[in-house]
Design a protein around this motif. Structure first.
Motif, short mmCIF file in Angstrom:
data_model
loop_
_atom_site.label_atom_id
_atom_site.label_comp_id
_atom_site.label_asym_id
_atom_site.label_seq_id
_atom_site.Cartn_x
_atom_site.Cartn_y
_atom_site.Cartn_z
N ALA A 1 30.54 42.62 34.72
CA ALA A 1 30.90 43.31 33.48
C ALA A 1 29.83 44.31 33.06
O ALA A 1 30.03 45.05 32.10
CB ALA A 1 31.13 42.30 32.37
N MET A 2 28.69 44.33 33.77
CA MET A 2 27.62 45.27 33.47
C MET A 2 27.06 45.82 34.78
O MET A 2 26.82 45.06 35.71
CB MET A 2 26.51 44.60 32.66
N SER A 3 26.86 47.12 34.79
CA SER A 3 26.30 47.77 35.97
C SER A 3 24.79 47.50 36.06
O SER A 3 24.18 47.02 35.10
CB SER A 3 26.53 49.28 35.91
N ASP A 4 24.21 47.86 37.18
CA ASP A 4 22.77 47.72 37.34
C ASP A 4 22.00 48.54 36.31
O ASP A 4 20.86 48.24 35.98
CB ASP A 4 22.34 48.14 38.75
N GLU A 5 22.64 49.59 35.82
CA GLU A 5 22.01 50.46 34.82
C GLU A 5 22.20 49.95 33.40
O GLU A 5 21.69 50.53 32.44
CB GLU A 5 22.56 51.89 34.92
N GLY A 6 22.98 48.87 33.24
CA GLY A 6 23.18 48.28 31.92
C GLY A 6 24.39 48.81 31.18
O GLY A 6 24.50 48.64 29.96
N GLU A 7 25.32 49.41 31.89
CA GLU A 7 26.54 49.94 31.26
C GLU A 7 27.65 48.89 31.35
O GLU A 7 27.92 48.34 32.40
CB GLU A 7 26.98 51.23 31.93
N ILE A 8 28.31 48.65 30.22
CA ILE A 8 29.43 47.70 30.16
C ILE A 8 30.66 48.33 30.80
O ILE A 8 30.98 49.49 30.55
CB ILE A 8 29.75 47.33 28.69
N ASP A 9 31.35 47.56 31.62
CA ASP A 9 32.59 48.00 32.26
C ASP A 9 33.76 47.47 31.43
O ASP A 9 34.11 46.29 31.52
CB ASP A 9 32.65 47.48 33.69
N GLU A 10 34.34 48.34 30.62
CA GLU A 10 35.42 47.92 29.73
C GLU A 10 36.66 47.46 30.49
O GLU A 10 37.40 46.60 30.02
CB GLU A 10 35.77 49.04 28.76
N ASP A 11 36.91 48.03 31.66
CA ASP A 11 38.06 47.60 32.46
C ASP A 11 37.91 46.15 32.89
O ASP A 11 38.87 45.38 32.88
CB ASP A 11 38.23 48.51 33.68
N VAL A 12 36.70 45.77 33.29
CA VAL A 12 36.45 44.38 33.68
C VAL A 12 36.63 43.46 32.48
O VAL A 12 37.21 42.39 32.60
CB VAL A 12 35.04 44.23 34.31
N LEU A 13 36.15 43.91 31.33
CA LEU A 13 36.32 43.09 30.11
C LEU A 13 37.79 42.84 29.82
O LEU A 13 38.16 41.73 29.41
CB LEU A 13 35.69 43.78 28.90
N GLN A 14 38.61 43.85 30.02
CA GLN A 14 40.05 43.69 29.76
C GLN A 14 40.65 42.58 30.63
O GLN A 14 41.54 41.86 30.21
CB GLN A 14 40.80 45.00 30.01
N VAL A 15 40.12 42.44 31.84
CA VAL A 15 40.60 41.40 32.75
C VAL A 15 39.98 40.05 32.41
O VAL A 15 40.65 39.02 32.46
CB VAL A 15 40.27 41.79 34.22
N LEU A 16 38.69 40.05 32.05
CA LEU A 16 37.97 38.81 31.82
C LEU A 16 38.41 38.07 30.56
O LEU A 16 38.50 36.85 30.56
CB LEU A 16 36.47 39.08 31.68
N LEU A 17 38.63 38.81 29.50
CA LEU A 17 38.85 38.17 28.21
C LEU A 17 40.26 37.60 28.10
O LEU A 17 41.23 38.31 28.33
CB LEU A 17 38.59 39.16 27.08
N PRO A 18 40.37 36.32 27.73
CA PRO A 18 41.68 35.73 27.55
C PRO A 18 42.41 36.39 26.37
O PRO A 18 41.78 36.86 25.42
CB PRO A 18 41.39 34.26 27.23
N ALA A 19 43.71 36.40 26.44
CA ALA A 19 44.54 37.10 25.44
C ALA A 19 44.24 36.64 24.01
O ALA A 19 44.17 37.47 23.11
CB ALA A 19 46.02 36.90 25.76
N ASP A 20 44.04 35.34 23.82
CA ASP A 20 43.84 34.84 22.46
C ASP A 20 42.48 35.21 21.86
O ASP A 20 42.28 35.10 20.66
CB ASP A 20 44.06 33.33 22.39
N LEU A 21 41.56 35.70 22.69
CA LEU A 21 40.24 36.11 22.20
C LEU A 21 39.97 37.59 22.38
O LEU A 21 38.98 38.11 21.87
CB LEU A 21 39.15 35.33 22.94
N LYS A 22 40.85 38.24 23.11
CA LYS A 22 40.60 39.62 23.51
C LYS A 22 40.37 40.55 22.33
O LYS A 22 39.40 41.31 22.32
CB LYS A 22 41.73 40.15 24.39
N ASP A 23 41.23 40.51 21.33
CA ASP A 23 41.11 41.45 20.21
C ASP A 23 39.75 41.34 19.54
O ASP A 23 39.06 42.34 19.33
CB ASP A 23 42.22 41.23 19.19
N LYS A 24 39.37 40.15 19.20
CA LYS A 24 38.13 39.94 18.47
C LYS A 24 36.91 40.25 19.33
O LYS A 24 36.04 41.05 18.95
CB LYS A 24 38.06 38.50 17.97
N LEU A 25 36.81 39.64 20.50
CA LEU A 25 35.62 39.80 21.33
C LEU A 25 35.53 41.20 21.95
O LEU A 25 34.44 41.77 22.00
CB LEU A 25 35.59 38.74 22.44
N TYR A 26 36.62 41.72 22.40
CA TYR A 26 36.59 43.04 23.01
C TYR A 26 36.10 44.07 22.00
O TYR A 26 35.23 44.89 22.30
CB TYR A 26 37.97 43.43 23.55
#
Length: 141
Positions: free
Chosen positions: A80-105
Motif C-alpha cells: 500500500a506504500m511505495s519505496d518512496e513513501g507514496e500511498i497507493d490508493e488503488d491498493v487501499l480500495q482493494v484492501l479495505l473491507p466494505a464496512d470500513l472503507k468509507d471511514k478509513l479510506y
C-alpha cells in the motif's frame, strides 16, 4: 512459503482480516496472522512492541526512527506504500473491507499528505494524523 510474493500475499490477507476484525472481533487465526506481521516488522526495524502499543494511546515520540520505519514496513508489506513513501490508493480500495472503507479510506487519503523527509517519516505522520483525526479509527498491529 519462502518467497517475497507469498509473504506479501500472506500479509495482505492478514491485513484485510485485521480490518474486518475491528468490527467483528478477532479470531485465533486473525490474531496469529497479525502477530506474524507485527513480529516481522518489529524484527526488521528494531522497533519495540511497547512503542507500537503506545501509539494506540496517542503517544507518538518524534525521535523514534525505528517506530517510524515499523509503520513504513507495515504499509510496504501490504503493497500500500511505495519505496518512496507514496500511498497507493488503488491498493487501499482493494484492501479495505466494505464496512470500513468509507471511514478509513477517507482518513488515509486525507492524512497521506502529512508529508515527511523520508518514507519512514511519511508512514509515521500518516499514522499520527489518523490518530489525531479520529482515535477510534486508529489501529496498528
Amino acid at each position: 512459503m519462502g518467497t517475497t510474493t507469498e509473504m506479501k500475499q500472506l500479509y495482505l490477507i492478514s491485513f484485510v482480516l485485521f480490518l474486518s476484525s475491528l468490527v467483528h472481533g478477532f479470531t485465533d487465526e486473525e490474531l496469529q496472522l497479525m502477530n506474524q506481521l507485527r513480529t516481522t516488522c518489529l524484527e526488521e526495524t528494531g522497533a519495540t512492541g511497547q512503542a507500537v502499543d503506545d501509539t494506540k494511546k496517542g503517544i507518538f515520540p518524534p525521535d523514534d526512527d525505528k517506530l517510524k520505519c515499523f509503520f513504513k514496513c507495515i504499509w510496504s508489506t501490504m503493497s500500500a506504500m511505495s519505496d518512496e513513501g507514496e500511498i497507493d490508493e488503488d491498493v487501499l480500495q482493494v484492501l479495505l473491507p466494505a464496512d470500513l472503507k468509507d471511514k478509513l479510506y477517507g482518513l488515509i487519503v486525507k492524512c497521506k499528505s502529512a508529508g515527511g523527509n523520508s518514507p519512514c517519516d511519511k508512514a509515521y505522520n500518516i499514522h499520527k494524523c489518523i490518530y489525531n483525526e479520529d482515535s477510534s479509527a486508529y489501529f496498528t498491529p
